[in-house]
Design an enzyme around this catalytic site. Structure first.
Site, mmCIF file in Angstrom:
data_model
loop_
_atom_site.group_PDB
_atom_site.id
_atom_site.type_symbol
_atom_site.label_atom_id
_atom_site.label_comp_id
_atom_site.label_asym_id
_atom_site.label_seq_id
_atom_site.Cartn_x
_atom_site.Cartn_y
_atom_site.Cartn_z
ATOM 1 N N SER A 111 23.368 -42.528 -18.033
ATOM 2 C CA SER A 111 24.638 -43.334 -17.580
ATOM 3 C C SER A 111 24.079 -44.481 -16.473
ATOM 4 O O SER A 111 23.296 -44.007 -15.778
ATOM 5 C CB SER A 111 25.680 -42.758 -17.256
ATOM 6 O OG SER A 111 26.701 -43.425 -16.497
ATOM 7 N N TYR A 134 26.917 -50.194 -18.453
ATOM 8 C CA TYR A 134 28.183 -50.805 -18.106
ATOM 9 C C TYR A 134 28.124 -52.217 -17.655
ATOM 10 O O TYR A 134 26.991 -52.616 -16.979
ATOM 11 C CB TYR A 134 28.832 -50.062 -16.975
ATOM 12 C CG TYR A 134 29.490 -48.670 -17.359
ATOM 13 C CD1 TYR A 134 30.426 -48.562 -18.401
ATOM 14 C CD2 TYR A 134 29.221 -47.652 -16.765
ATOM 15 C CE1 TYR A 134 31.306 -47.451 -18.636
ATOM 16 C CE2 TYR A 134 30.023 -46.381 -16.849
ATOM 17 C CZ TYR A 134 30.988 -46.290 -17.985
ATOM 18 O OH TYR A 134 31.402 -45.221 -18.123
ATOM 19 N N THR A 160 28.727 -49.744 -23.558
ATOM 20 C CA THR A 160 30.093 -48.888 -23.430
ATOM 21 C C THR A 160 31.151 -50.307 -23.245
ATOM 22 O O THR A 160 30.996 -50.885 -22.277
ATOM 23 C CB THR A 160 29.981 -48.059 -22.374
ATOM 24 O OG1 THR A 160 29.143 -46.974 -22.483
ATOM 25 C CG2 THR A 160 31.560 -47.344 -22.372
ATOM 26 N N LYS A 256 29.477 -48.390 -28.050
ATOM 27 C CA LYS A 256 30.177 -46.866 -27.662
ATOM 28 C C LYS A 256 31.612 -47.515 -27.310
ATOM 29 O O LYS A 256 32.288 -48.393 -26.461
ATOM 30 C CB LYS A 256 29.640 -46.416 -26.633
ATOM 31 C CG LYS A 256 30.358 -45.224 -26.251
ATOM 32 C CD LYS A 256 29.294 -44.026 -25.415
ATOM 33 C CE LYS A 256 30.186 -42.885 -25.072
ATOM 34 N NZ LYS A 256 31.110 -42.961 -23.600
ATOM 35 N N HIS A 280 36.119 -42.076 -25.068
ATOM 36 C CA HIS A 280 35.744 -41.832 -23.672
ATOM 37 C C HIS A 280 36.145 -40.188 -23.318
ATOM 38 O O HIS A 280 36.338 -39.932 -22.299
ATOM 39 C CB HIS A 280 36.165 -42.612 -22.758
ATOM 40 C CG HIS A 280 35.100 -43.072 -21.715
ATOM 41 N ND1 HIS A 280 34.511 -44.296 -21.763
ATOM 42 C CD2 HIS A 280 34.716 -42.654 -20.546
ATOM 43 C CE1 HIS A 280 33.725 -44.410 -20.721
ATOM 44 N NE2 HIS A 280 33.711 -43.343 -20.097
HETATM 45 C C1 LIG Z 1 32.264 -36.492 -16.490
HETATM 46 C C2 LIG Z 1 32.136 -37.645 -17.347
HETATM 47 C C3 LIG Z 1 31.545 -38.827 -17.124
HETATM 48 C C4 LIG Z 1 31.288 -39.823 -17.970
HETATM 49 N N1 LIG Z 1 30.643 -40.816 -17.769
HETATM 50 C C5 LIG Z 1 30.386 -41.981 -18.699
HETATM 51 C C6 LIG Z 1 29.693 -43.068 -18.328
HETATM 52 O O1 LIG Z 1 28.996 -43.116 -17.295
HETATM 53 N N2 LIG Z 1 29.181 -43.762 -19.391
HETATM 54 C C7 LIG Z 1 29.802 -43.604 -20.645
HETATM 55 O O2 LIG Z 1 29.660 -44.369 -21.500
HETATM 56 N N3 LIG Z 1 30.624 -42.704 -21.018
HETATM 57 C C8 LIG Z 1 31.031 -41.667 -20.079
HETATM 58 N N4 LIG Z 1 31.632 -40.663 -20.342
HETATM 59 C C9 LIG Z 1 32.197 -40.358 -21.615
HETATM 60 C C10 LIG Z 1 31.194 -39.677 -22.573
HETATM 61 O O3 LIG Z 1 30.004 -40.563 -22.815
HETATM 62 C C11 LIG Z 1 31.714 -39.199 -24.011
HETATM 63 O O4 LIG Z 1 32.348 -40.421 -24.555
HETATM 64 C C12 LIG Z 1 32.845 -38.133 -23.538
HETATM 65 O O5 LIG Z 1 32.088 -37.329 -22.777
HETATM 66 C C13 LIG Z 1 33.009 -37.379 -25.175
HETATM 67 O O6 LIG Z 1 34.090 -36.462 -25.109
HETATM 68 P P1 LIG Z 1 33.694 -35.009 -24.686
HETATM 69 O O7 LIG Z 1 33.396 -34.789 -23.421
HETATM 70 O O8 LIG Z 1 34.902 -34.193 -25.102
HETATM 71 O O9 LIG Z 1 32.685 -34.561 -25.744
HETATM 72 C C14 LIG Z 1 31.945 -39.664 -19.484
HETATM 73 C C15 LIG Z 1 32.612 -38.568 -19.789
HETATM 74 C C16 LIG Z 1 32.659 -37.360 -18.750
HETATM 75 C C17 LIG Z 1 33.190 -36.085 -19.161
#
Ligand SMILES: Cc1cc2nc3c(=O)[nH]c(=O)nc-3n(C[C@H](O)[C@H](O)[C@H](O)COP(=O)(O)O)c2cc1C
Length: 381
Positions: A111, A134, A160, A256, A280
């Site tokens: 990330s 981002y 994203t 994404k 997300h």
């Molecule tokens: C703690 C956390 C931080 C996240 N940070 C980012 C991020 O920095 N960039 C991003 O594109 N998605 C981020 N996401 C979304 C994840 O990439 C992903 O889409 C999501 O976790 C999928 O759902 P799930 O946790 O139910 O499997 C984050 C999700 C979580 C849980």
């Protein structure tokens, strides 16, 4: 492997261990969704509502879980989603998760909001990984980030698009979430009861946003960086910016955050290698449908034009098969591996992969699915 990790037989067990080990503010940051959390819940309930079709009397000795994801071979039909602040679930969390993923033959996405920087991870692992971008208001910084990802030989750029402003998670406000944590009596007391976590983070390479620190003029300390980040998400980000990114990054791009067939058509026309159907993890638009319910219309719109990856709500191998049955080419795991990381570092992430691989393998056997590359909708009852 510790006894508790050996006894963890499901992602739900890893979640319980993570909750015991990680300070509440960081555990809830990972675990919770935005606002009423209705989308977070729908991501799970809609998966569970999809019944699988049990088959018998078929030789199922051979089962193949390998595939290609965004042009790269993958031992399993899933990769790791980008997760901000991995290094606050466990010290050096990004490096440990990437090592576990690569050891299992799957891909890891770093990330923008990671604790370990692009350069830290590149130095610590042997194979290329993916970088998630981002798009911030400071386009000079974005340009540099893309150049750094290219210099680190990242093999794909995941852009994203569903976080141009931040969906609110009530828990983060109540917990005083920041990096490092707000020094409140409650947080101090909580961290005092999590010594293994504190030691791992203290020993970790970095304690702040690794990709930002030292790269933004005049931003030296953590609170300055945090303030900068909070003002940088860019509501003006639009498809024209993607053309600009495409000029800077000639390699593979994964878009994404696609939830709508109309957006999927535009995304496919950009020449993206793949799109990720994602809400997300229920952390942005509360009230959005689950991804598994949004998937069929998107497959119908662009299934032949671009590769479709799905995330949000996957906690079992059965869920992976359900997503493939409805037309996803592969999946991303988010919290499923983050719980493992919080529970036990690299060993916990490996455990998470083993759990989902095992579940998927058995589920394929019992549904007469020989390969993850040709799962059809008739796997569902
Ligand atoms: C703690 C956390 C931080 C996240 N940070 C980012 C991020 O920095 N960039 C991003 O594109 N998605 C981020 N996401 C979304 C994840 O990439 C992903 O889409 C999501 O976790 C999928 O759902 P799930 O946790 O139910 O499997 C984050 C999700 C979580 C849980």
């Amino acid at each position: 492997m510790s006894t508790s990790l050996r006894k963890a037989t499901s992602i739900a067990d890893l979640r319980t261990l993570a909750e015991q080990r990680v300070p509440r503010a960081f555990f809830q940051y990972a675990d919770h969704g935005s606002y009423t959390q209705s989308t977070l819940r729908a991501n799970r309930t809609d998966f569970e509502a999809l019944d699988l079709r049990q088959r018998i009397g078929i030789d199922m000795e051979e089962r193949d879980l390998s595939t290609m994801i965004a042009g790269e071979p993958s031992a399993l039909p899933f990769a790791f989603a980008p997760i901000g602040l991995c290094g606050m679930q466990h010290g050096d969390g990004e490096i440990l998760a990437c090592r576990a993923a690569h050891a299992a033959g799957i891909q890891f996405t770093l990330s923008t909001m990671s604790i370990c920087s692009i350069e830290d991870v590149a130095q610590a692992v042997e194979k290329p990984f993916w970088f998630q971008l981002y798009v911030m208001r400071d386009r000079g910084f974005v340009r540099d980030l893309i150049a750094r990802a290219a210099a680190a030989k990242c093999s794909a750029l995941m852009v994203t698009m569903d976080l141009t402003m931040l969906g609110q998670r009530h828990c983060d406000i109540k917990n005083g979430l920041s990096v490092p944590l707000d020094i409140t009596a409650a947080n101090l007391l909580d961290v005092a009861t999590k010594p293994a976590w504190a030691l791992s983070v203290w020993r970790g390479k970095r304690k702040t946003f690794g990709n930002l620190a030292g790269h933004i003029k005049g931003m030296d300390n953590v609170s300055q960086l945090a303030t900068w980040v909070s003002k940088q998400f860019d509501p003006t980000f639009n498809w024209r910016d993607l053309e600009w990114i495409r000029e800077l990054w000639p390699g593979r791009i994964i878009i994404k955050g696609v939830m709508d067939p109309q957006d999927a058509r535009i995304a496919a026309k950009t020449g993206a290698t793949a799109i990720v159907v994602s809400n997300h993890g229920g952390r942005q638009l509360d009230g959005a449908p689950s991804t598994i319910s949004a998937l069929p219309a998107i497959v119908e719109a662009v299934g032949g034009e671009t590769e479709i990856i799905l995330d949000s709500g996957i906690r079992t191998g059965q869920d992976v098969l359900r997503a493939l049955a409805l037309g996803a080419h592969s999946c991303l795991l988010g919290r499923a591996y983050i719980y493992g990381l919080g529970a036990a570092g690299q060993a916990g992430v490996t455990r998470a992969i083993d759990i989902i691989r095992g579940e998927l393998d058995i589920t394929m056997g019992l549904t007469a699915t020989t390969s993850v590359r040709n799962v059809r909708s008739d796997v569902l009852a």
